[in-house]
Design a protein around this motif. Structure first.
Motif, mmCIF file in Angstrom:
data_model
loop_
_atom_site.group_PDB
_atom_site.id
_atom_site.type_symbol
_atom_site.label_atom_id
_atom_site.label_comp_id
_atom_site.label_asym_id
_atom_site.label_seq_id
_atom_site.Cartn_x
_atom_site.Cartn_y
_atom_site.Cartn_z
ATOM 1 N N UNK A 32 74.443 52.727 33.797
ATOM 2 C CA UNK A 32 74.239 54.086 33.288
ATOM 3 C C UNK A 32 73.267 54.840 34.196
ATOM 4 N N UNK A 33 73.340 56.156 34.219
ATOM 5 C CA UNK A 33 72.451 56.928 35.091
ATOM 6 C C UNK A 33 71.033 57.006 34.527
ATOM 7 N N UNK A 34 70.099 57.362 35.396
ATOM 8 C CA UNK A 34 68.721 57.638 34.993
ATOM 9 C C UNK A 34 68.685 59.034 34.378
ATOM 10 N N UNK A 35 68.002 59.181 33.256
ATOM 11 C CA UNK A 35 67.811 60.488 32.627
ATOM 12 C C UNK A 35 66.363 60.927 32.809
ATOM 13 N N UNK A 36 66.174 62.213 33.064
ATOM 14 C CA UNK A 36 64.836 62.754 33.275
ATOM 15 C C UNK A 36 64.620 63.926 32.318
ATOM 16 N N UNK A 37 63.463 63.910 31.649
ATOM 17 C CA UNK A 37 63.067 65.020 30.777
ATOM 18 C C UNK A 37 61.790 65.641 31.330
ATOM 19 N N UNK A 38 61.689 66.959 31.264
ATOM 20 C CA UNK A 38 60.503 67.632 31.796
ATOM 21 C C UNK A 38 60.442 69.062 31.265
ATOM 22 N N UNK A 39 59.293 69.682 31.476
ATOM 23 C CA UNK A 39 59.096 71.093 31.137
ATOM 24 C C UNK A 39 58.108 71.676 32.142
ATOM 25 N N UNK A 40 58.529 72.745 32.844
ATOM 26 C CA UNK A 40 57.681 73.369 33.854
ATOM 27 C C UNK A 40 57.370 74.796 33.404
ATOM 28 N N UNK A 41 56.148 75.071 32.945
ATOM 29 C CA UNK A 41 55.802 76.438 32.539
ATOM 30 C C UNK A 41 55.578 77.351 33.735
ATOM 31 N N UNK A 42 55.718 78.650 33.496
ATOM 32 C CA UNK A 42 55.489 79.696 34.518
ATOM 33 C C UNK A 42 56.420 79.521 35.722
ATOM 34 N N UNK A 43 57.657 79.069 35.468
ATOM 35 C CA UNK A 43 58.568 78.771 36.579
ATOM 36 C C UNK A 43 60.004 78.979 36.114
ATOM 37 N N UNK A 44 60.805 79.658 36.950
ATOM 38 C CA UNK A 44 62.246 79.751 36.690
ATOM 39 C C UNK A 44 63.011 79.277 37.916
ATOM 40 N N UNK A 45 63.982 78.413 37.692
ATOM 41 C CA UNK A 45 64.769 77.872 38.799
ATOM 42 C C UNK A 45 65.649 78.943 39.422
ATOM 43 N N UNK A 46 66.180 79.839 38.604
ATOM 44 C CA UNK A 46 67.104 80.866 39.095
ATOM 45 C C UNK A 46 66.391 81.986 39.846
ATOM 46 N N UNK A 47 65.087 82.133 39.632
ATOM 47 C CA UNK A 47 64.358 83.264 40.199
ATOM 48 C C UNK A 47 64.419 84.512 39.341
ATOM 49 N N UNK A 48 64.950 84.399 38.111
ATOM 50 C CA UNK A 48 65.022 85.560 37.212
ATOM 51 C C UNK A 48 63.611 86.047 36.870
ATOM 52 N N UNK A 49 63.409 87.357 36.935
ATOM 53 C CA UNK A 49 62.104 87.942 36.626
ATOM 54 C C UNK A 49 62.273 89.152 35.718
ATOM 55 N N UNK A 50 61.295 89.339 34.845
ATOM 56 C CA UNK A 50 61.233 90.538 34.023
ATOM 57 C C UNK A 50 60.535 91.622 34.836
ATOM 58 N N UNK A 51 61.273 92.690 35.186
ATOM 59 C CA UNK A 51 60.675 93.777 35.982
ATOM 60 C C UNK A 51 59.833 94.684 35.109
#
Length: 426
Positions: free
Chosen positions: A377-396
């Protein structure tokens, strides 16, 4: 979109409760639903819509009940399914869960909700907070209850006369990363599923305007070449809005304008199918010693910016089901063997960007001489990164407009977390 009848069935297909909205379809036709569904499932051709003798059955299954609509008309199936899921959401708000027992215990309230949520087969008031203002679970009361103004207003999701001493808006941009990568580090599948959630504590009937670094907006305005920070446009896919959003203004100006419901709600969800670099990469080397033990050397590396920190990281490494006598040595965090999962769970409370940690473990293997099962079976990873968006989406910007002119504080938070995040082992 209109439906002729709505049913809640048990798992055997027996009617628990039903409502006839139009009177143009014989309600006994529901008896054909379960045999038809079983037949389609046996053939492997089951779908959310079944058609038999000119009657369309649209259904969803939730817990141990089926919610089924019937109609002779050419209905918009997506709207019918949306209405059914909204009914489930409202019932869960009222009864904490939606099961056969909960339905049988709350016949009176469910009939009231059926009548308020749909009128002649058309969806009407579907906001649970508005419904709870005049449909209560204290059904033994006899005094007349006046429906809130929101039911008859154009803004059916917000009541008038709301007042707060302190006016604030809390906005969360939450992105989940779904990923599958092989042991060599090649990403086989990746996508970002995002959600913009609000908690609104505002008086009166305010209008909010939200601007994002949307790629289509930048192309229309020519702003992408002039902007520095936030100039990179994000191309959002599969956007789904809350009913409060003015869609015509979004189509023409790419501005999200809305009068928000009171309290917490999801304004929109979106998806991006894009090649995402693994935020946390995990390698596991397995060494077997004949007829004695197995050893694991697991290396976890954070591949995001150094100024960001991942919290509550869990690396779940599968191990054989017959291991015993676990021993661990970790460079950070704690590791433990969880027999119910047949896995090692390595927990790291705080994982800064650009860091690498190693965990070693060993187990006794009584059945080491048996044939090794193919595949792991694959390795599963759980995490939470505050103040960060992977997509680069920002509220203007987030503008709050209310006729009384009060000052309100907007708060914006970004969070990236794991979705279905799997890394294959060698």
């Amino acid at each position: 979109m209109s439906i002729s009848g709505l049913f809640i069935l048990d798992l055997k297909g027996n009617v628990v409760i039903s409502r006839n909205y139009r009177g143009d379809v014989d309600m006994s036709c529901i008896e054909k639903f379960m045999p038809l569904l079983v037949e389609k499932e046996d053939e492997g051709t089951a779908s959310p819509v079944l058609v038999h003798q000119g009657i369309s059955y649209t259904y969803i299954k939730y817990m141990n009940v089926y919610l089924v609509t019937i109609s002779k008309k050419n209905t918009n199936v997506i709207l019918v399914l949306s209405a059914l899921y909204k009914i489930v959401e409202v019932f869960c708000e009222y009864f904490k869960t939606l099961e056969e027992e909960a339905v049988r215990d709350n016949f009176v309230i469910i009939y009231e909700l059926f009548d308020e949520m749909l009128d002649f087969g058309y969806p009407q008031t579907t906001e649970s907070k508005i419904l709870q203002e005049f449909i209560t679970q204290q059904s033994n009361r006899l005094e007349s209850v006046r429906p809130p103004m929101a039911v008859t207003n154009a803004v059916s999701w917000r009541s008038e006369g709301i007042k707060y001493r302190k006016n604030e808006v809390f906005l969360d941009v939450i992105e989940s990363v779904n990923m599958l990568a092989n042991a060599q580090g090649t990403v086989l599948r990746s996508e970002i599923v995002g959600s913009i959630r609000f908690r609104v504590v505002l008086s009166g009937m305010p209008e909010l305007r939200l601007g994002l670094n949307d790629k289509v907006f930048f192309q229309q305005s020519g702003a992408s070449s002039r902007r520095g920070n936030g100039g990179k446009g994000v191309e959002l896919e599969d956007i789904k809005f809350h009913q409060c959003v003015r869609l015509s203004r979004f189509d023409s100006e790419r501005t999200i304008s809305f009068i928000p419901p009171d309290g917490e709600f999801e304004l929109m969800s979106y998806r991006l199918t894009t090649q995402v670099k693994p935020l946390i990469w995990v390698e596991a080397a397995v060494e077997r010693h004949a007829h004695s033990r197995v050893e694991y050397m697991v290396k976890a590396k954070s591949q995001f910016k150094r100024q960001s920190v991942a919290n509550h990281v869990e690396v779940i490494i599968p191990v054989p089901s017959d291991v015993s006598a676990p021993k661990f040595k970790t460079g950070a965090g704690t590791a433990k063997y969880v027999p119910e999962l047949n896995a090692i769970v390595w927990s790291i409370r705080s994982f800064p960007g650009g860091r690498e940690y190693i965990m070693r473990s060993s187990f006794m293997l009584p059945s080491i001489g048996s044939e090794e099962v193919e595949g792991r079976p694959p390795i599963n990873v759980k995490f939470e990164i505050p103040y960060y968006t992977t997509s680069g989406l920002q509220v203007r910007y987030l503008k709050i407009i209310e006729k009384s002119g009060y000052q309100a504080l907007p708060w914006v938070r970004y969070v990236t977390q794991n979705g279905d995040y799997q890394l294959r082992m060698t």
